[in-house]
Scaffold this motif. Structure first.
Motif, PDB file in Angstrom:
ATOM      1  N   GLY A  45       0.804  -1.220   0.000  1.00 44.36           N
ATOM      2  CA  GLY A  45       0.000   0.000   0.000  1.00 44.36           C
ATOM      3  C   GLY A  45       0.831   1.261   0.000  1.00 44.36           C
ATOM      4  O   GLY A  45       0.341   2.332   0.369  1.00 44.36           O
ATOM      5  N   VAL A  46       2.100   1.182  -0.437  1.00 38.82           N
ATOM      6  CA  VAL A  46       2.973   2.349  -0.521  1.00 38.82           C
ATOM      7  C   VAL A  46       2.689   3.078  -1.829  1.00 38.82           C
ATOM      8  O   VAL A  46       2.878   2.527  -2.906  1.00 38.82           O
ATOM      9  N   ARG A  47       2.252   4.308  -1.725  1.00 38.12           N
ATOM     10  CA  ARG A  47       1.912   5.077  -2.921  1.00 38.12           C
ATOM     11  C   ARG A  47       3.166   5.660  -3.573  1.00 38.12           C
ATOM     12  O   ARG A  47       4.215   5.807  -2.937  1.00 38.12           O
ATOM     13  N   ARG A  48       3.028   6.027  -4.837  1.00 33.94           N
ATOM     14  CA  ARG A  48       4.187   6.560  -5.562  1.00 33.94           C
ATOM     15  C   ARG A  48       4.687   7.870  -4.977  1.00 33.94           C
ATOM     16  O   ARG A  48       5.879   8.177  -5.083  1.00 33.94           O
ATOM     17  N   ASP A  49       3.798   8.665  -4.403  1.00 32.13           N
ATOM     18  CA  ASP A  49       4.221   9.955  -3.844  1.00 32.13           C
ATOM     19  C   ASP A  49       4.678   9.836  -2.393  1.00 32.13           C
ATOM     20  O   ASP A  49       4.991  10.841  -1.757  1.00 32.13           O
ATOM     21  N   ASP A  50       4.737   8.624  -1.865  1.00 33.28           N
ATOM     22  CA  ASP A  50       5.233   8.390  -0.506  1.00 33.28           C
ATOM     23  C   ASP A  50       6.742   8.180  -0.589  1.00 33.28           C
ATOM     24  O   ASP A  50       7.230   7.052  -0.671  1.00 33.28           O
ATOM     25  N   ASP A  51       7.480   9.282  -0.565  1.00 35.72           N
ATOM     26  CA  ASP A  51       8.929   9.196  -0.757  1.00 35.72           C
ATOM     27  C   ASP A  51       9.612   8.364   0.324  1.00 35.72           C
ATOM     28  O   ASP A  51      10.541   7.603   0.041  1.00 35.72           O
ATOM     29  N   GLU A  52       9.173   8.486   1.563  1.00 28.99           N
ATOM     30  CA  GLU A  52       9.798   7.740   2.652  1.00 28.99           C
ATOM     31  C   GLU A  52       9.521   6.242   2.527  1.00 28.99           C
ATOM     32  O   GLU A  52      10.404   5.403   2.743  1.00 28.99           O
ATOM     33  N   GLY A  53       8.283   5.891   2.196  1.00 26.64           N
ATOM     34  CA  GLY A  53       7.946   4.486   1.998  1.00 26.64           C
ATOM     35  C   GLY A  53       8.709   3.887   0.835  1.00 26.64           C
ATOM     36  O   GLY A  53       9.182   2.740   0.907  1.00 26.64           O
ATOM     37  N   GLN A  54       8.853   4.638  -0.247  1.00 28.42           N
ATOM     38  CA  GLN A  54       9.631   4.168  -1.385  1.00 28.42           C
ATOM     39  C   GLN A  54      11.097   4.001  -1.015  1.00 28.42           C
ATOM     40  O   GLN A  54      11.751   3.044  -1.448  1.00 28.42           O
ATOM     41  N   ARG A  55      11.624   4.916  -0.194  1.00 25.76           N
ATOM     42  CA  ARG A  55      13.023   4.807   0.225  1.00 25.76           C
ATOM     43  C   ARG A  55      13.253   3.548   1.053  1.00 25.76           C
ATOM     44  O   ARG A  55      14.266   2.847   0.882  1.00 25.76           O
ATOM     45  N   ARG A  56      12.327   3.251   1.977  1.00 31.16           N
ATOM     46  CA  ARG A  56      12.488   2.055   2.815  1.00 31.16           C
ATOM     47  C   ARG A  56      12.532   0.795   1.960  1.00 31.16           C
ATOM     48  O   ARG A  56      13.323  -0.115   2.228  1.00 31.16           O
ATOM     49  N   LEU A  57      11.703   0.744   0.951  1.00 31.54           N
ATOM     50  CA  LEU A  57      11.720  -0.413   0.058  1.00 31.54           C
ATOM     51  C   LEU A  57      13.017  -0.461  -0.738  1.00 31.54           C
ATOM     52  O   LEU A  57      13.648  -1.516  -0.867  1.00 31.54           O
ATOM     53  N   ARG A  58      13.406   0.676  -1.292  1.00 30.47           N
ATOM     54  CA  ARG A  58      14.595   0.715  -2.151  1.00 30.47           C
ATOM     55  C   ARG A  58      15.863   0.322  -1.397  1.00 30.47           C
ATOM     56  O   ARG A  58      16.694  -0.434  -1.909  1.00 30.47           O
ATOM     57  N   ASP A  59      16.003   0.830  -0.167  1.00 37.22           N
ATOM     58  CA  ASP A  59      17.234   0.605   0.582  1.00 37.22           C
ATOM     59  C   ASP A  59      17.205  -0.661   1.435  1.00 37.22           C
ATOM     60  O   ASP A  59      18.247  -1.102   1.901  1.00 37.22           O
ATOM     61  N   GLY A  60      16.026  -1.235   1.658  1.00 30.57           N
ATOM     62  CA  GLY A  60      15.906  -2.305   2.631  1.00 30.57           C
ATOM     63  C   GLY A  60      15.985  -3.720   2.094  1.00 30.57           C
ATOM     64  O   GLY A  60      16.062  -4.656   2.891  1.00 30.57           O
ATOM     65  N   ILE A  61      15.959  -3.893   0.780  1.00 27.97           N
ATOM     66  CA  ILE A  61      15.908  -5.255   0.255  1.00 27.97           C
ATOM     67  C   ILE A  61      16.905  -5.463  -0.878  1.00 27.97           C
ATOM     68  O   ILE A  61      17.239  -4.540  -1.622  1.00 27.97           O
ATOM     69  N   GLY A  62      17.400  -6.694  -0.987  1.00 29.51           N
ATOM     70  CA  GLY A  62      18.148  -7.149  -2.135  1.00 29.51           C
ATOM     71  C   GLY A  62      17.250  -8.026  -2.995  1.00 29.51           C
ATOM     72  O   GLY A  62      16.323  -8.670  -2.488  1.00 29.51           O
ATOM     73  N   ILE A  63      17.507  -8.048  -4.296  1.00 31.92           N
ATOM     74  CA  ILE A  63      16.606  -8.714  -5.238  1.00 31.92           C
ATOM     75  C   ILE A  63      17.397  -9.588  -6.203  1.00 31.92           C
ATOM     76  O   ILE A  63      18.457  -9.187  -6.698  1.00 31.92           O
ATOM     77  N   SER A 220      28.285  -9.302 -16.363  1.00 37.44           N
ATOM     78  CA  SER A 220      27.694  -8.200 -15.622  1.00 37.44           C
ATOM     79  C   SER A 220      27.566  -6.978 -16.505  1.00 37.44           C
ATOM     80  O   SER A 220      28.244  -6.853 -17.536  1.00 37.44           O
ATOM     81  N   SER A 221      26.677  -6.072 -16.095  1.00 38.57           N
ATOM     82  CA  SER A 221      26.496  -4.814 -16.808  1.00 38.57           C
ATOM     83  C   SER A 221      25.839  -3.822 -15.864  1.00 38.57           C
ATOM     84  O   SER A 221      25.303  -4.192 -14.816  1.00 38.57           O
ATOM     85  N   GLU A 222      25.887  -2.566 -16.226  1.00 38.44           N
ATOM     86  CA  GLU A 222      25.230  -1.519 -15.464  1.00 38.44           C
ATOM     87  C   GLU A 222      23.812  -1.343 -15.999  1.00 38.44           C
ATOM     88  O   GLU A 222      23.618  -1.152 -17.195  1.00 38.44           O
ATOM     89  N   VAL A 223      22.827  -1.432 -15.121  1.00 39.37           N
ATOM     90  CA  VAL A 223      21.434  -1.253 -15.521  1.00 39.37           C
ATOM     91  C   VAL A 223      20.839  -0.099 -14.712  1.00 39.37           C
ATOM     92  O   VAL A 223      21.161   0.090 -13.536  1.00 39.37           O
ATOM     93  N   TRP A 224      19.982   0.671 -15.348  1.00 41.40           N
ATOM     94  CA  TRP A 224      19.386   1.854 -14.723  1.00 41.40           C
ATOM     95  C   TRP A 224      17.956   1.545 -14.312  1.00 41.40           C
ATOM     96  O   TRP A 224      16.998   1.923 -14.975  1.00 41.40           O
ATOM     97  N   ASP A 225      17.810   0.835 -13.199  1.00 48.00           N
ATOM     98  CA  ASP A 225      16.464   0.467 -12.752  1.00 48.00           C
ATOM     99  C   ASP A 225      16.287   0.635 -11.240  1.00 48.00           C
ATOM    100  O   ASP A 225      15.430  -0.012 -10.636  1.00 48.00           O
ATOM    101  N   VAL A 226      17.101   1.503 -10.630  1.00 53.52           N
ATOM    102  CA  VAL A 226      16.934   1.809  -9.212  1.00 53.52           C
ATOM    103  C   VAL A 226      16.019   3.026  -9.095  1.00 53.52           C
ATOM    104  O   VAL A 226      16.396   4.126  -9.505  1.00 53.52           O
ATOM    105  N   PRO A 227      14.799   2.857  -8.584  1.00 54.10           N
ATOM    106  CA  PRO A 227      13.866   3.998  -8.541  1.00 54.10           C
ATOM    107  C   PRO A 227      14.295   5.046  -7.520  1.00 54.10           C
ATOM    108  O   PRO A 227      14.298   4.797  -6.317  1.00 54.10           O
ATOM    109  N   LEU A 228      14.649   6.234  -8.003  1.00 57.62           N
ATOM    110  CA  LEU A 228      15.060   7.326  -7.126  1.00 57.62           C
ATOM    111  C   LEU A 228      13.887   8.224  -6.756  1.00 57.62           C
ATOM    112  O   LEU A 228      13.793   8.699  -5.624  1.00 57.62           O
ATOM    113  N   ASN A 229      13.007   8.465  -7.704  1.00 55.51           N
ATOM    114  CA  ASN A 229      11.835   9.300  -7.451  1.00 55.51           C
ATOM    115  C   ASN A 229      10.715   8.840  -8.370  1.00 55.51           C
ATOM    116  O   ASN A 229      10.801   9.010  -9.585  1.00 55.51           O
TER     117      ASN A 229
END
Length: 251
Positions: A45-63, A220-229
């Motif tokens: 239920g984390v909305r796109r405009d919830d910057d803090e919720g998006q940050r917790r997801l981005r920084d908290g998990i490996g995939i 390996s390669s560099e991919v641009w798929d880390v959501p910043l905003n």
């Protein structure tokens, strides 16, 4: 031993967006970091405009993902009518655009790519910076807050994600975890029904040896798929590692 959250993704249509230029909207053959974070965010239920919720997801998990089948490519051709830009004229809604005089209407041609009948396994683990719990992610995937879809809203899952937490000695063992057959068939019938290829693709982050301690056959390669905003649709780079293996030789 490391605890992982593993689940599978299957749908008749999926679209794992890549960099889009001009009229073409391509798709990767397997979900990247942005797609998985978006899926988990919808479940929580984390909305796109919830910057803090998006940050917790981005920084908290490996995939990591295992591509059991990329599916077949389908290209959807679109025509869209939009009014030309005019000085001192602002179109605030689609209704305003369609109400514009016909003489200022332009037609835009575009194409959108999809993967048909693809099948993927996803493994999630927590980073040292995690503010989340795998138990919460598992619960959210079982009872999602928002409707889940595989890349686009036209691509809902067609089989249970079957998420579960389990400890494995290697990341590869987590990605090789088994799931119940999609349609109550045995594994061989499923392979024939989905036309699963003779090879699988592992894709992960965290270093060349992170999959199973072996660097052999890793690219390996560099991919641009880390959501910043999410609101501004900005993404950053990461290093992704991949290996191709024969199907049936996963363990």
């Amino acid at each position: 031993m490391t605890e992982y959250l593993v689940f599978r993704l299957y749908a008749p249509l999926a679209s794992w967006g890549e960099a889009a230029v001009g009229e073409s909207r391509p798709t990767a053959t397997y979900p990247g970091r942005s797609a998985i974070i978006g899926l988990l965010g919808a479940a929580l239920g984390v909305r796109r405009d919830d910057d803090e919720g998006q940050r917790r997801l981005r920084d908290g998990i490996g995939i990591a993902t295992k591509q059991r089948s990329p599916g077949s490519l389908m290209r959807d051709y679109h025509t869209v009518q939009v009014p030309a830009s005019q000085a001192k004229v602002t179109y605030r809604t689609r209704r305003d655009e369609l109400s514009a005089p016909r003489k200022v209407i332009n037609t835009i041609l575009s194409s959108r790519d999809y993967r048909c009948d693809g099948l993927w396994t996803v493994a999630i683990w927590l980073t040292p910076q995690a503010e989340l719990a795998l138990e919460d992610l598992e619960r959210a995937l079982k009872t999602p807050h928002f409707t889940l879809y595989l890349g686009r809203k036209a691509c809902p899952p067609a089989a249970p994600l079957a998420p579960r937490r389990e400890a494995f000695a290697r990341l590869r063992d987590a990605l090789d975890a088994s799931f119940p057959p999609l349609w109550g068939q045995d594994q061989e019938e499923e392979r024939k029904a989905l036309r699963l290829p003779d090879s699988v693709v592992y894709a992960w982050e965290g270093g060349a040896k992170a999959l199973d301690g072996n660097e052999g056959g890793v690219e390996s390669s560099e991919v641009w798929d880390v959501p910043l905003n999410r609101r501004r649709w900005q993404f950053g780079p990461r290093a992704e590692y991949r290996r191709i293996a024969r199907a049936g030789e996963e363990r």
